[in-house]
Scaffold this motif. Structure first.
Motif, short mmCIF file in Angstrom:
data_model
loop_
_atom_site.label_atom_id
_atom_site.label_comp_id
_atom_site.label_asym_id
_atom_site.label_seq_id
_atom_site.Cartn_x
_atom_site.Cartn_y
_atom_site.Cartn_z
N ALA A 66 0.86 -1.18 0.00
CA ALA A 66 0.00 0.00 0.00
C ALA A 66 0.90 1.23 0.00
O ALA A 66 2.10 1.14 0.32
N PRO A 67 0.36 2.41 -0.35
CA PRO A 67 1.18 3.63 -0.32
C PRO A 67 1.79 3.85 1.07
O PRO A 67 1.16 3.53 2.09
N ARG B 93 5.64 16.04 2.40
CA ARG B 93 5.67 14.61 2.69
C ARG B 93 5.85 13.85 1.38
O ARG B 93 5.20 14.15 0.37
N GLN B 94 6.77 12.89 1.38
CA GLN B 94 7.05 12.08 0.20
C GLN B 94 6.34 10.73 0.35
O GLN B 94 6.58 10.01 1.32
N ILE B 95 5.48 10.42 -0.61
CA ILE B 95 4.66 9.21 -0.53
C ILE B 95 5.00 8.30 -1.72
O ILE B 95 4.98 8.73 -2.88
N GLY B 96 5.29 7.04 -1.42
CA GLY B 96 5.58 6.07 -2.46
C GLY B 96 4.37 5.22 -2.78
O GLY B 96 3.67 4.75 -1.88
N CYS B 97 4.11 5.02 -4.08
CA CYS B 97 3.01 4.18 -4.54
C CYS B 97 3.61 3.10 -5.44
O CYS B 97 4.40 3.40 -6.34
N PHE B 98 3.21 1.86 -5.24
CA PHE B 98 3.96 0.73 -5.79
C PHE B 98 3.21 0.02 -6.92
O PHE B 98 2.03 -0.30 -6.79
N ASP B 99 3.95 -0.25 -7.99
CA ASP B 99 3.38 -0.97 -9.13
C ASP B 99 3.06 -2.42 -8.78
O ASP B 99 2.26 -3.06 -9.47
N THR B 100 3.68 -2.94 -7.75
CA THR B 100 3.44 -4.33 -7.36
C THR B 100 2.23 -4.48 -6.43
O THR B 100 1.73 -5.60 -6.24
N ALA B 101 1.77 -3.38 -5.84
CA ALA B 101 0.78 -3.47 -4.75
C ALA B 101 -0.55 -4.05 -5.22
O ALA B 101 -1.20 -4.79 -4.48
N PHE B 102 -0.99 -3.71 -6.44
CA PHE B 102 -2.30 -4.16 -6.92
C PHE B 102 -2.38 -5.68 -6.99
O PHE B 102 -3.47 -6.25 -6.92
N HIS B 103 -1.23 -6.32 -7.10
CA HIS B 103 -1.21 -7.78 -7.28
C HIS B 103 -1.04 -8.55 -5.98
O HIS B 103 -0.97 -9.78 -6.01
N ARG B 104 -0.96 -7.86 -4.87
CA ARG B 104 -0.84 -8.57 -3.60
C ARG B 104 -2.09 -9.39 -3.34
O ARG B 104 -3.20 -8.99 -3.64
N GLY B 105 -1.90 -10.56 -2.75
CA GLY B 105 -3.05 -11.42 -2.44
C GLY B 105 -3.36 -12.45 -3.50
O GLY B 105 -4.40 -13.11 -3.45
N HIS B 106 -2.45 -12.61 -4.51
CA HIS B 106 -2.64 -13.69 -5.48
C HIS B 106 -2.69 -15.05 -4.77
O HIS B 106 -2.04 -15.24 -3.75
N PRO B 107 -3.40 -16.02 -5.34
CA PRO B 107 -3.28 -17.38 -4.83
C PRO B 107 -1.83 -17.86 -4.95
O PRO B 107 -1.08 -17.42 -5.83
N PHE B 108 -1.44 -18.78 -4.10
CA PHE B 108 -0.07 -19.30 -4.08
C PHE B 108 0.37 -19.78 -5.46
O PHE B 108 1.50 -19.54 -5.88
N VAL B 109 -0.52 -20.45 -6.20
CA VAL B 109 -0.14 -21.01 -7.49
C VAL B 109 0.21 -19.94 -8.51
O VAL B 109 0.92 -20.20 -9.49
N ASN B 110 -0.29 -18.73 -8.32
CA ASN B 110 0.04 -17.63 -9.22
C ASN B 110 1.29 -16.87 -8.77
O ASN B 110 1.82 -16.06 -9.53
N ASP B 111 1.72 -17.10 -7.56
CA ASP B 111 2.88 -16.38 -7.02
C ASP B 111 4.17 -17.20 -7.05
O ASP B 111 5.26 -16.65 -7.15
N ALA B 112 4.04 -18.50 -6.94
CA ALA B 112 5.23 -19.33 -6.69
C ALA B 112 5.89 -19.79 -7.98
O ALA B 112 5.26 -19.93 -9.03
N PHE B 113 7.20 -20.00 -7.90
CA PHE B 113 7.96 -20.72 -8.91
C PHE B 113 8.23 -22.13 -8.36
O PHE B 113 8.33 -22.32 -7.15
N ALA B 114 8.41 -23.10 -9.24
CA ALA B 114 8.67 -24.47 -8.80
C ALA B 114 10.16 -24.66 -8.50
O ALA B 114 10.85 -25.49 -9.08
N LEU B 115 10.63 -23.85 -7.56
CA LEU B 115 12.00 -23.89 -7.06
C LEU B 115 11.98 -24.40 -5.62
O LEU B 115 10.90 -24.48 -5.02
N PRO B 116 13.11 -24.72 -5.04
CA PRO B 116 13.11 -25.07 -3.62
C PRO B 116 12.38 -24.01 -2.79
O PRO B 116 12.57 -22.81 -3.00
N ARG B 117 11.57 -24.46 -1.86
CA ARG B 117 10.64 -23.59 -1.13
C ARG B 117 11.34 -22.42 -0.45
O ARG B 117 10.75 -21.35 -0.29
N ARG B 118 12.60 -22.61 -0.06
CA ARG B 118 13.29 -21.54 0.67
C ARG B 118 13.37 -20.26 -0.16
O ARG B 118 13.39 -19.16 0.40
#
Length: 380
Positions: free
Chosen positions: A93-94, A134-159
């Motif tokens: 979020a901002p 006041r300097q406020i940052g707004c993020f290009d990644t923020a709208f995508h927060r909350g994706h299901p795990f299958v849309n966020d993960a790569f099939a790499l070692p879990r760490r």
């Protein structure tokens, strides 16, 4: 009267807009500094560009301040909003850009080397030009927060997932704006399943259901997914292993993927879709063919993420203005309910569909999303 300034920094440009602070900010002036480097040019909307000489982002912000002095009479810039491409795991979020926050954002530079350094350079320049704001940052990644795990993960070692190696998605400020327009003007569609195509020098697509991101063509970095002006898009990681084995360095590979690939790399002519559409060089045609093919392929993928499709929105410089690209993307997609009204498309009307699923062309406004966030922070 308080004012809000927004800064959207790229590698060689800096878009800006001045707003009167309100719950729905009123734009006063806007423009951009282009060709940041040896011979920078500043232009206010509606006016001719003028050279400001050699300029980095600090000089560009000072030039913007000077250009806005007339519009600022009787008003104080109380907040400056910044587009920050990557927010990582921490920022959804901002947020006010304190020194602690800036340090965390600097650590993300390797994830967005083409954008993040310039975003942060604009913040430092704005701190110097507007020390009381006041300097406020707004993020290009923020709208995508909350994706299901299958849309966020790569099939790499879990760490690696736990360390933050995951699909983040980008162009979130643009998607946020389009989702807001749909909610206001097309409320029934806004509650449905929509694929938004942000097609510009940077390009991605987003699967949106009930106004929320469910999937994106972009991933860990702003390289993934669609081919772009100079960025490669989806690439077999085995290609990178091969290039490394051939002796290419990290810096050489990074430069090639970000600055020598995409439409420019395929055509060897230009990264500008307008020039490619006008060109008779067969390489230009092949670059366009590949671009359209990848959009069509991802359209099917995004529809699968949504379990169906109620509408498509084209936005961004190419999405908004290149009618031939829209026509080629939609051609033959009746199976998804997509059929184009050729006359409406040629006129770049807002509604250009003639099938079961709506097809819209909506001009994006990332700066307004940023200004709203700053105004909300000032009112809190």
């Amino acid at each position: 009267m308080s004012a809000v300034l927004t800064l959207n920094a790229g590698s060689s440009s800096l878009k800006f807009a001045l707003y009167r602070a309100a719950s729905e900010p009123e734009v006063l002036r806007s423009g951009q500094v282009e060709n940041i480097g040896p011979v920078a040019r500043l232009s206010l909307r509606g006016g001719a560009p003028r050279e400001i000489g050699p300029a980095d982002h600090v000089v560009a912000v000072r030039a913007i301040f000077t250009a806005l002095e007339g519009a600022l009479k009787g008003q104080q810039v109380e907040g400056v909003g910044h587009r920050i491409v990557h927010g990582g795991k921490a920022f959804g979020a901002p947020v006010e850009l304190t020194e602690e926050v800036l340090a965390q954002l600097e650590a993300l530079i390797p994830l967005a080397p083409l954008h993040q350094p310039n975003n942060l350079a604009a913040v430092r320049a704005a701190q110097a030009a507007f020390p009381d704001a006041r300097q406020i940052g707004c993020f290009d990644t923020a709208f995508h927060r909350g994706h299901p795990f299958v849309n966020d993960a790569f099939a790499l070692p879990r760490r690696f997932y736990d360390q933050g190696v995951r699909r983040y998605g980008f162009h979130g400020l643009s998607y946020d704006y389009i989702a807001g327009v749909l909610k206001r003007d097309w409320p029934e569609l806004a509650q449905g399943r929509v694929v938004i195509c942000h097609l510009g020098n940077g390009a991605s697509m987003c699967a949106v259901a009930q106004g929320r991101s469910r999937g994106s063509t972009m991933g860990f970095s702003a390289l993934d997914g669609l081919p772009m002006g100079t960025r490669c898009g989806q690439l077999d990681p085995g290609v990178l292993l091969y290039l490394m084995a051939q002796g290419m360095t990290h810096a050489q590979i990074e430069h090639m993927l970000y600055s020598e690939s995409g439409l420019m790399g395929l055509s060897q002519i230009s990264n500008d879709m307008r020039m490619l559409l006008q060109s008779e060089d067969p390489r230009a045609a092949e670059a366009i063919d590949y671009y359209v093919f990848r959009i069509r392929r991802e359209m099917g993928a995004m529809a699968a993420v949504l379990n169906g499709l109620d509408g498509v929105v084209f936005t961004g410089g190419i999405g908004e203005n290149a009618a031939p690209i829209r026509a080629r993307v939609v051609e033959g997609m009746d199976f998804l309910g997509l059929r184009l009204d050729a006359d409406a498309n040629a006129a770049s009307a807002v509604s250009v569909g003639a099938g079961a699923a709506k097809i819209l062309v909506i001009k994006t406004d990332e700066e307004r999303v940023i200004a709203r966030a700053v105004a909300a922070a000032l009112a809190a």
